[in-house]
Design an enzyme around this catalytic site. Structure first.
Site: not given
Ligand code: ASP
Length: 318
Positions: A189, A219-220, A243
């Site tokens: 990400t 996700g977050d 997330g």
């Molecule tokens: N936080 C992101 C999600 O859960 C994934 C990541 O940061 O790699 O979608």
């Protein structure tokens, strides 16, 4: 003799003034600052040198874009958007081109952006065709009265405003994707936080989410307060990692709340959330506060990260 004494005195005075100037400059807060992450969970040991070099180059290029924007007086919102757009266009990161795929083999992307000046924010989740989800999030922030648009409604909004779109094949980079699968649990990400010379903070995050996720899962990253937060009175934060954990623990806002309500420094607030509230291997956080202090912390084996500021810092890991 008298003349020599005078020359020596002038020289000594000049040395004192120079040192005083340097001392005062060192004490001065940075006028601008940009911090970037390219995902937590990177295990460099399993990564070939050439791939490490490629990541390094792209992070440096992204950092240069953000640094130049801020140096020339540009806004923190422009800086974080431009940095994220560059990383979305790179197939190396899990955002835009190169996004990981959901259970149906489709890239479903999430992004958000927030302006710390007035708490305005915008986000998109589960978008399929827009080339740069972060810019669509910015359009949600600036052109709608909403904060979050999802799925096909968000795709339709992209079409309505004439955002650049790509077909689903564009987002999948076969070579990188095969390499990606070999690097177990690698996540990439992207996020950026910035302080500009006007004293304004901004944050943005963009992702393809978790590989093999259910269709429609968000996700977050597109959830303001969880994966992204910015507030001029405290800090700007962008998160990466698992997330669901970041949502449950309202991570990005919690960093700001610890500063605001408990008077913690940026570093103590980030450390509290990462090492006391989250579990080991949950992920990482980048943050910058209103005084230009910054953090790049993670409780995983690694996190691609980079930072630059007006005092000459320009660092990239790996
Ligand atoms: N936080 C992101 C999600 O859960 C994934 C990541 O940061 O790699 O979608």
């Amino acid at each position: 003799m008298h003349k020599i004494n005078r020359v020596v005195s002038v020289l000594l005075l000049a040395i004192v003034i120079t040192n005083l100037g340097e001392f005062l400059y060192a004490q001065e807060a940075p006028k601008y600052c940009i911090v970037i992450h390219g995902g937590a969970g990177a295990s460099y040991s399993t990564m070939p040198d050439s791939l490490q070099g490629a990541y390094h180059n792209d992070l440096q290029a992204a950092l240069t874009i953000g640094n130049n924007t801020l140096k020339s007086g540009g806004t923190s919102v422009d800086a974080v958007e431009q940095v994220i757009r560059f990383l979305e266009d790179s197939p190396l990161f899990n955002a835009g081109k190169g996004s990981v795929l959901n259970i149906n083999g489709i890239a479903e992307m999430d992004a958000s952006i927030m302006n710390g000046k007035d708490l305005s924010c915008g986000a998109v989740a589960a978008v399929h065709t827009v080339k740069n989800p972060v810019s669509l999030a910015r359009n949600v922030m600036e052109k709608t009265k909403h904060v979050l648009l999802v799925g096909y409604g968000a795709d339709a909004f992209a079409r309505e405003i004439g955002a650049e779109e790509k077909d689903s094949a564009y987002f999948i980079d076969p070579e990188r994707y095969r390499g990606w699968l070999k690097i177990k649990s690698q996540k990439g990400t992207v996020g950026a936080v910035a302080l500009d010379v006007h004293g304004n903070l901004a944050a943005a995050t963009s992702t393809g989410g978790m590989a093999g996720k259910m269709a429609g899962r968000a996700g977050d990253s597109p959830i303001i307060n969880c994966g992204t937060y910015a507030n001029n009175s405290t800090c700007a934060v962008s998160c990466t990692g698992w997330g669901e954990q970041f949502i449950k623990n309202t991570v990005a806002f919690r960093v700001s709340a610890l500063m605001e309500y408990k008077n913690l420094s940026l570093k103590d607030a980030v450390d509290t959330v990462l090492y006391k509230i989250l579990q080991k291997n949950d992920g990482g956080v980048i943050a910058v506060d209103k005084d230009g202090n910054y953090c790049m912390e993670f409780n995983t084996s690694g996190m691609f990260r980079a930072a630059a500021n007006s005092k000459g810092v320009f660092e990239t890991y790996p």
